[in-house]
Design a protein around this motif. Structure first.
Motif, PDB file in Angstrom:
ATOM      1  N   PRO A   1      -1.358   8.905   0.021  1.00  0.00           N
ATOM      2  CA  PRO A   1      -0.993   9.644  -1.197  1.00  0.00           C
ATOM      3  C   PRO A   1      -0.887  11.150  -0.991  1.00  0.00           C
ATOM      4  CG  PRO A   1      -3.217   8.743  -1.350  1.00  0.00           C
ATOM      5  CD  PRO A   1      -2.634   8.217  -0.095  1.00  0.00           C
TER       6      PRO A   1
ATOM      7  N   VAL B   1      -6.209   7.459  -6.838  1.00  0.00           N
ATOM      8  CA  VAL B   1      -5.419   7.110  -5.656  1.00  0.00           C
ATOM      9  C   VAL B   1      -5.828   7.880  -4.398  1.00  0.00           C
ATOM     10  CG1 VAL B   1      -3.505   8.662  -6.304  1.00  0.00           C
ATOM     11  CG2 VAL B   1      -3.076   6.733  -4.801  1.00  0.00           C
ATOM     12  N   HIS B   2      -6.044   9.189  -4.509  1.00  0.00           N
ATOM     13  CA  HIS B   2      -6.373   9.968  -3.313  1.00  0.00           C
ATOM     14  C   HIS B   2      -7.707   9.535  -2.709  1.00  0.00           C
ATOM     15  CE1 HIS B   2      -3.071  12.852  -3.347  1.00  0.00           C
ATOM     16  NE2 HIS B   2      -3.122  12.722  -4.664  1.00  0.00           N
TER      17      HIS B   2
ATOM     18  N   LEU C   1       0.823  -1.213   0.000  1.00  0.00           N
ATOM     19  CA  LEU C   1       0.000   0.000   0.000  1.00  0.00           C
ATOM     20  C   LEU C   1       0.853   1.256   0.000  1.00  0.00           C
ATOM     21  CD1 LEU C   1      -2.510  -1.375   2.581  1.00  0.00           C
ATOM     22  CD2 LEU C   1      -3.215  -0.411   0.409  1.00  0.00           C
ATOM     23  N   GLY C   2       2.073   1.160   0.509  1.00  0.00           N
ATOM     24  CA  GLY C   2       2.962   2.318   0.528  1.00  0.00           C
ATOM     25  C   GLY C   2       3.437   2.687  -0.862  1.00  0.00           C
ATOM     26  N   VAL C   3       3.892   1.694  -1.625  1.00  0.00           N
ATOM     27  CA  VAL C   3       4.372   1.946  -2.980  1.00  0.00           C
ATOM     28  C   VAL C   3       3.247   2.511  -3.842  1.00  0.00           C
ATOM     29  CG1 VAL C   3       5.231   0.831  -5.072  1.00  0.00           C
ATOM     30  CG2 VAL C   3       6.181   0.188  -2.861  1.00  0.00           C
ATOM     31  N   VAL C   4       2.047   1.950  -3.680  1.00  0.00           N
ATOM     32  CA  VAL C   4       0.902   2.401  -4.465  1.00  0.00           C
ATOM     33  C   VAL C   4       0.630   3.881  -4.197  1.00  0.00           C
ATOM     34  CG1 VAL C   4      -1.581   2.158  -4.754  1.00  0.00           C
ATOM     35  CG2 VAL C   4      -0.149   0.133  -4.606  1.00  0.00           C
ATOM     36  N   ALA C   5       0.619   4.258  -2.920  1.00  0.00           N
ATOM     37  CA  ALA C   5       0.329   5.645  -2.555  1.00  0.00           C
ATOM     38  C   ALA C   5       1.360   6.590  -3.159  1.00  0.00           C
ATOM     39  CB  ALA C   5       0.323   5.791  -1.032  1.00  0.00           C
ATOM     40  N   ASP C   6       2.559   6.082  -3.345  1.00  0.00           N
ATOM     41  CA  ASP C   6       3.647   6.906  -3.852  1.00  0.00           C
ATOM     42  C   ASP C   6       3.568   7.196  -5.342  1.00  0.00           C
ATOM     43  OD1 ASP C   6       5.277   7.874  -1.971  1.00  0.00           O
ATOM     44  OD2 ASP C   6       6.981   6.562  -2.376  1.00  0.00           O
ATOM     45  N   VAL C   7       3.136   6.235  -6.137  1.00  0.00           N
ATOM     46  CA  VAL C   7       3.295   6.403  -7.585  1.00  0.00           C
ATOM     47  C   VAL C   7       2.014   6.296  -8.416  1.00  0.00           C
ATOM     48  CG1 VAL C   7       5.683   5.607  -7.536  1.00  0.00           C
ATOM     49  CG2 VAL C   7       3.864   3.978  -7.983  1.00  0.00           C
ATOM     50  N   ALA C   8       0.958   5.688  -7.883  1.00  0.00           N
ATOM     51  CA  ALA C   8      -0.185   5.375  -8.742  1.00  0.00           C
ATOM     52  C   ALA C   8      -1.043   6.595  -9.059  1.00  0.00           C
ATOM     53  CB  ALA C   8      -1.047   4.304  -8.085  1.00  0.00           C
ATOM     54  N   ASP C   9      -1.703   6.586 -10.239  1.00  0.00           N
ATOM     55  CA  ASP C   9      -2.753   7.553 -10.545  1.00  0.00           C
ATOM     56  C   ASP C   9      -4.095   6.975 -10.131  1.00  0.00           C
ATOM     57  OD1 ASP C   9      -0.998   9.399 -11.756  1.00  0.00           O
ATOM     58  OD2 ASP C   9      -0.966   8.147 -13.545  1.00  0.00           O
TER      59      ASP C   9
ATOM     60  N   PRO D   1       1.896   4.881   3.302  1.00  0.00           N
ATOM     61  CA  PRO D   1       0.610   4.566   2.669  1.00  0.00           C
ATOM     62  C   PRO D   1      -0.368   5.726   2.757  1.00  0.00           C
ATOM     63  CG  PRO D   1       0.823   3.388   4.744  1.00  0.00           C
ATOM     64  CD  PRO D   1       2.093   4.144   4.555  1.00  0.00           C
TER      65      PRO D   1
ATOM     66  N   PRO E   1       8.032   3.826   1.868  1.00  0.00           N
ATOM     67  CA  PRO E   1       6.844   4.410   1.255  1.00  0.00           C
ATOM     68  C   PRO E   1       5.726   4.541   2.290  1.00  0.00           C
ATOM     69  CG  PRO E   1       7.512   2.359   0.151  1.00  0.00           C
ATOM     70  CD  PRO E   1       8.304   2.468   1.404  1.00  0.00           C
TER      71      PRO E   1
ATOM     72  N   TYR F   1      -7.611   6.070  -0.671  1.00  0.00           N
ATOM     73  CA  TYR F   1      -7.050   6.109   0.680  1.00  0.00           C
ATOM     74  C   TYR F   1      -7.917   6.923   1.627  1.00  0.00           C
ATOM     75  CZ  TYR F   1      -2.763   3.782  -0.761  1.00  0.00           C
ATOM     76  OH  TYR F   1      -1.875   2.864  -1.211  1.00  0.00           O
TER      77      TYR F   1
END
Lengths: 350, 394
Positions: free
Chosen positions: B290, A256-257, A232-240, B288, B286, A260
């Motif tokens: 955004p 993404v916003h 979930l951390g990587v996703v929050a960092d890069v995904a649209d 969690p 990272p 979460y």
């Protein structure tokens, strides 16, 4: 042979307007001794150029199988695709011939695998393996291929590329090997990259380097990126945008916003709640009860119902479709969907 | 000789076993001093000649307190798993001392070693390879009793195993099943039950949840915490997931290339880190969330971890550090509380220039870091040799 080359050229001339990749109602099954394992049960998603779609799910959720179906690298049998469409630039790849698909693979859609050490051939130098892309697809000579390999290694910032081009995979560190995988995927400048857990095997400090590099190259070439991960951390960092998968289905889609801030599916909510948070120290972590389902025996109705705090009789009888998620006044929320009968209640849970 | 009735599951400890005295909460149960583990590198087949050593653990000092959880974090290759093996006496220590309840255990053998091992148990990372596929769950969990028959007499074993299954949240009727019939999370519970079988006081958990699915990790973490309070266990918790380590740990130690670079309470490490490596590690995780994407102030380290066979002279992190000065190459920084810092920042940190990170400075810092890395690339072989000699001398 010539027709395939021509189609590549016409694609470069006329920019295609719709989504780069459009997966519709995809089903994948594996025939095993114990029965048919339904790995993917009706997946829909699409990616545009320059966009990053994160596919989030646990092991067995079907996220990697979907990617392998798109790449056309599933072993068939035991796998089979009973239904569905995989449209790349509007054309269904499942209806294409072998040769035509081979042209797309590598040249237009490339894949980065999790475990770089087992994805690279240990008895061939990395320069040879990188150069092979150019020799196989563009008929480059050995010398040209080697020069291009050095260029690629430079581009993914492998230090002293010229000296290291003849080294073998085991002579590189994990982070460097993953860079070589990225270089290989980029070699023919594809339009779409599928990255299957690209940083899971790496340490956090190296993971940051690799993800930054990938994001930078994606922007430079305006590529579509499908990032498959459970982090979930990587996703929050890069995904649209995000598609959450569970037991072979997409249970929630959202930008993404939004995902979460306001999840609309109890599974997504459970995943987010089970992240350790500062203010919860010393308390029990929230844990989703039970276990991910066995694909040979997916529960009746909603697959998540035995683990769901919200499950009702209806959830055990009917399979929920992916409902569009809206605000209370009915105003649509772009790109949002939830496969839960109680998405409205879940959205308001806090 | 007092019977230690409080040890897990409430059996009495036979007289011949030492280490039965109680350690009050908050006192050290395990004292590790200058622990070293070098793996020799040899050349030749018949006439083996040592040509060097992989310095996996190179002078580590810390205490594990009774009833606490000490988290150990660091990248792969930093020596955290070797540290666990040396503490378990699975690998003999090259130098240094490990004291359990005040008694030196690193050079024990025979019956004395056996007695210590009963009290320090381990939970392994991979529940798929750490359970024998040909043994039933009952045999796996009961196997420690074969080695230590005094813990559970033969007739009571089945009952003891069923109790353990119940304790870790598995159905006691599963006793005759095989590992393949369980999911990853359930297998890890079996591994934990085996670790508890001998009623140990210290459990070393080496990446206990990293092979598990996200939705199952929280269940296992909760189980470990519940067992700790139930049986008054002390945990050494090795992991690379920093958010889980923070959640479970009372204190956290950060390792880099065989050395402990910083150690303190979880708040001291996570909110007031003073070692540049800890700062970089924390900033790389990272988050969690955004919304934090734009405001993130990430330190991206250049390069890879140097080889533990030939670590840099002085401070081992200097080749990747943006603060590195000449002094860092010459002088090994000691793990001590920096006298120039106050408040929560004043905890053990092995850096000559220990300081809390000032947010907003990182862009400039990063550039400095780049040039430090370039300097390192250009460093001559002679200098490396000198560095090697220097570290060999201490």
């Amino acid at each position: 042979m010539t027709t395939a080359v021509d189609s590549t050229r016409s694609k470069r001339d006329a920019p295609y307007e719709g989504p780069l990749l459009d997966v519709r109602d995809l089903h994948v099954e594996f025939v095993t001794r114990d029965g048919v394992a339904k790995a993917v049960n009706g997946v829909d998603y699409s990616v545009r150029a320059g966009e990053t779609l994160a596919v989030l799910g646990e092991s067995g959720s079907g996220k990697s199988v979907t990617a392998q179906a798109i790449m056309g690298i599933l072993d068939m049998p035991p796998a089979r695709i009973p239904r569905g469409e995989i449209r790349f630039r509007g054309r269904d790849m499942l209806k294409m011939g072998k040769e035509e698909r081979r042209k797309i693979r590598g040249q237009e859609i490339a894949m980065i695998f999790q475990d770089a050490l087992s994805s690279l051939n240990p008895v061939l130098s990395v320069g040879f393996q990188l150069g092979e892309m150019f020799r196989a697809h563009q008929g480059a000579s050995r010398k040209e291929a080697r020069d291009k390999a050095v260029e690629l290694m430079d581009r993914v910032r492998i230090p002293a590329a010229k000296q290291r081009v003849n080294d073998y995979p085991h002579q590189f560190s994990g982070g460097m090997r993953q860079r070589i995988m990225i270089a290989m995927a980029l070699a023919l400048e594809p339009d779409l990259i599928i990255a299957d857990e690209p940083t899971t095997a790496l340490d956090v400090t190296v993971q940051a380097q690799v993800m930054d590099l990938l994001a930078e190259l994606q922007a430079e070439y305006n590529m579509g990126l499908i990032l498959i991960t459970h982090d979930l951390g990587v996703v929050a960092d890069v995904a649209d945008k995000i598609a959450v998968m569970y037991a072979g289905r997409i249970v929630e889609t959202a930008p993404v916003h939004e995902l979460y801030a306001r999840p609309a599916h109890p599974y997504t909510r459970g995943l987010l709640d089970s992240i350790p948070r500062l203010d919860q120290k010393g308390q029990e972590l929230y844990a989703i009860k039970g276990l991910p389902p066995n694909l040979l025996r997916i529960p009746k109705g909603c697959a998540f119902n035995p683990r769901c705090p919200r499950a009702q009789d209806r959830c055990r009888a009917e399979v929920p479709e992916l409902y569009p998620v809206t605000e209370d006044d009915g105003a649509p929320l772009a790109g949002r969907g939830s496969a839960c009968f109680f998405w409205k209640e879940t959205l308001h849970d806090r | 000789m007092t019977a230690n009735g409080s040890s897990a599951l409430g059996a009495t400890v036979p007289e011949e076993v030492a280490f039965a005295q109680e350690v009050p909460r908050g006192e050290p149960i395990l004292e590790v001093r200058d622990l070293v583990k070098h793996f020799p590198l040899t050349k030749g087949i018949l006439l083996k000649k040592q040509v060097g050593a992989v310095k996996a653990v190179d002078g580590v000092t810390f205490d594990l307190m009774q009833g606490e959880t000490l988290g150990i974090v660091g990248e792969s290759g930093c020596g955290k798993s070797t540290l666990a093996k040396v503490l378990m006496n699975l690998e003999p220590a090259t130098a240094g001392s490990v004291r359990y309840k005040g008694q030196e255990i690193s050079r024990l053998s025979g019956a004395a070693l056996k007695a210590v091992r009963r009290n320090i148990q381990m939970v392994f990372q991979d529940p798929y390879t750490s359970l024998n596929p040909r043994m039933t769950v009952g045999d796996i969990i009961g196997e420690p009793y074969e080695i230590h028959p005094e813990v559970a007499p033969r007739g009571d074993r089945r009952k003891a195993v069923q109790d353990l299954l119940d304790v870790v949240g598995l159905n006691p009727e599963y006793i005759n099943r095989y590992p393949h019939q369980f999911s990853g999370g359930q297998r890890q519970r079996i591994g934990i039950a085996r670790g508890l079988a001998l009623k140990p006081e210290v459990i070393i958990c080496d990446e206990p949840v990293s092979a598990l699915d996200v939705s199952v990790q929280a269940q296992v973490i909760n189980l470990l915490e519940q067992l700790q309070s139930e049986f008054e266990l002390s945990y050494m918790f090795i992991a690379h997931d920093l958010s889980i380590v923070r959640h479970i740990s009372d204190r956290v130690g950060v390792m880099y290339l065989g050395k402990m670079v910083e150690i303190g309470t979880d708040a001291e490490i996570y909110d007031h880190a003073t070692h540049p490596y800890t700062q970089a590690l924390l900033s790389a995780v990272p988050v969690p969330d955004p919304t934090a994407r734009e405001s993130r102030d990430r330190i991206v380290l250049t390069g890879d971890v140097p080889s533990p066979a030939n670590p840099p002279s002085g401070c081992r992190f200097r080749t990747r550090c943006w603060k590195a000065q000449d002094r860092c190459a010459a002088e090994v920084p000691l793990l001590a509380a920096p006298f120039w810092l106050g408040g929560a920042a004043r905890h053990d940190s092995a850096c000559h220039f220990a300081a809390e990170r000032e947010v907003g400075q990182s862009a400039a810092e990063r550039e400095v870091g780049q040039s430090a890395a370039e300097r390192e690339v250009g460093q001559s072989a002679a200098e490396r040799e000198a560095g090697k000699a220097g570290s060999g001398a201490d």
